[in-house]
Design a protein around this motif. Structure first.
Motif, PDB file in Angstrom:
ATOM      1  N   ILE A  43       0.838  -1.198   0.000  1.00 18.49           N
ATOM      2  CA  ILE A  43       0.000   0.000   0.000  1.00 18.49           C
ATOM      3  C   ILE A  43       0.874   1.249   0.000  1.00 18.49           C
ATOM      4  O   ILE A  43       0.605   2.216  -0.707  1.00 18.49           O
ATOM      5  CB  ILE A  43      -0.970  -0.016   1.196  1.00 18.49           C
ATOM      6  N   GLY A  44       1.972   1.226   0.765  1.00 17.07           N
ATOM      7  CA  GLY A  44       2.860   2.383   0.860  1.00 17.07           C
ATOM      8  C   GLY A  44       3.564   2.717  -0.438  1.00 17.07           C
ATOM      9  O   GLY A  44       3.713   3.896  -0.787  1.00 17.07           O
ATOM     10  N   VAL A  45       4.001   1.703  -1.190  1.00 11.66           N
ATOM     11  CA  VAL A  45       4.721   1.944  -2.441  1.00 11.66           C
ATOM     12  C   VAL A  45       3.837   2.677  -3.438  1.00 11.66           C
ATOM     13  O   VAL A  45       4.280   3.582  -4.134  1.00 11.66           O
ATOM     14  CB  VAL A  45       5.220   0.608  -3.052  1.00 11.66           C
ATOM     15  N   TYR A  46       2.578   2.309  -3.499  1.00 10.28           N
ATOM     16  CA  TYR A  46       1.683   2.895  -4.495  1.00 10.28           C
ATOM     17  C   TYR A  46       0.864   4.059  -3.961  1.00 10.28           C
ATOM     18  O   TYR A  46       0.176   4.725  -4.722  1.00 10.28           O
ATOM     19  CB  TYR A  46       0.768   1.812  -5.074  1.00 10.28           C
ATOM     20  N   GLY A  47       0.912   4.320  -2.663  1.00 14.48           N
ATOM     21  CA  GLY A  47       0.224   5.464  -2.089  1.00 14.48           C
ATOM     22  C   GLY A  47      -1.292   5.388  -2.163  1.00 14.48           C
ATOM     23  O   GLY A  47      -1.952   6.411  -2.247  1.00 14.48           O
ATOM     24  N   LEU A  48      -1.835   4.183  -2.138  1.00 15.98           N
ATOM     25  CA  LEU A  48      -3.286   4.015  -2.210  1.00 15.98           C
ATOM     26  C   LEU A  48      -3.887   3.958  -0.817  1.00 15.98           C
ATOM     27  O   LEU A  48      -3.209   3.596   0.145  1.00 15.98           O
ATOM     28  CB  LEU A  48      -3.628   2.737  -2.979  1.00 15.98           C
ATOM     29  N   GLN A  49      -5.158   4.296  -0.716  1.00 16.66           N
ATOM     30  CA  GLN A  49      -5.876   4.228   0.555  1.00 16.66           C
ATOM     31  C   GLN A  49      -6.490   2.841   0.700  1.00 16.66           C
ATOM     32  O   GLN A  49      -7.098   2.341  -0.239  1.00 16.66           O
ATOM     33  CB  GLN A  49      -6.994   5.278   0.591  1.00 16.66           C
ATOM     34  N   SER A 138      14.000   1.103   1.833  1.00 19.42           N
ATOM     35  CA  SER A 138      12.756   1.777   2.159  1.00 19.42           C
ATOM     36  C   SER A 138      11.842   1.730   0.948  1.00 19.42           C
ATOM     37  O   SER A 138      12.268   1.964  -0.174  1.00 19.42           O
ATOM     38  CB  SER A 138      13.040   3.231   2.538  1.00 19.42           C
ATOM     39  N   SER A 139      10.558   1.426   1.163  1.00 21.62           N
ATOM     40  CA  SER A 139       9.628   1.355   0.046  1.00 21.62           C
ATOM     41  C   SER A 139       9.403   2.735  -0.577  1.00 21.62           C
ATOM     42  O   SER A 139       8.978   2.834  -1.711  1.00 21.62           O
ATOM     43  CB  SER A 139       8.303   0.746   0.483  1.00 21.62           C
ATOM     44  N   ALA A 140       9.686   3.795   0.161  1.00 21.74           N
ATOM     45  CA  ALA A 140       9.518   5.136  -0.382  1.00 21.74           C
ATOM     46  C   ALA A 140      10.559   5.432  -1.456  1.00 21.74           C
ATOM     47  O   ALA A 140      10.324   6.228  -2.357  1.00 21.74           O
ATOM     48  CB  ALA A 140       9.606   6.168   0.731  1.00 21.74           C
TER      49      ALA A 140
END
Length: 165
Positions: A43-49, A138-140
């Protein structure tokens, strides 16, 4: 407008995710990536809710349906469908998943079942092999690869597919 009713700017207007391009292989690839990364990193990599309305159940595991479809859209078109775009499609996510043979259920209350603790997959025994230590990133810092929308291979740095050019 062009003859087929699409904007002449090439593609669909922002705010509209065309889920018709998403196929079962795209969904299975997104599910495999979800398994590899784990829910939070995926979820963090793609920035989805995260979705609060539906879960995808595959091989006894629960997945966030909207997030999986958003990333599957990336494999199909080269662009992640945002949570806002998916939310505008009344029952579109669930309908797409059911169309491709997946089970969709409402979330199990506030205590959702994590994807990794349910029924494990039956796999062949692994043979020991020499491994090198993994470097944690880091996934970011990680960018998703760009995929050719025609043949679904990763594009080189030039951005032009070697197979389809």
């Amino acid at each position: 407008m062009t003859a087929v009713g699409r904007p002449s700017g090439g593609g669909y207007p922002r705010g509209v995710a065309t889920l018709s391009a998403v196929t079962r292989p795209h969904l299975l690839t997104a599910i495999a990536e979800y398994d590899d990364r784990g829910k939070e990193a995926f979820i963090g990599v793609y920035g989805l809710q995260p979705s609060t309305t539906e879960e995808l159940v595959h091989e006894g595991r629960s997945y966030d349906a909207a997030v999986v479809v958003g990333v599957a859209h990336r494999y199909a078109t080269g662009r992640v469908a945002t949570s806002d775009e998916l939310g505008k499609q009344a029952d579109g996510v669930a309908a797409l998943l059911r169309k491709h043979g997946f089970e969709v259920t409402p979330p199990q209350g506030a205590a959702r079942t994590p994807a990794r603790v349910t029924k494990p997959r039956a796999t062949a025994p692994r043979t020991p092999r020499a491994t090198t230590p993994r470097v944690s990133r880091s996934s970011a810092d990680e960018r998703p690869p760009v995929i050719c929308p025609t043949c679904f291979t990763q594009l080189p740095a030039t951005g032009t597919c070697d197979n389809c050019a």
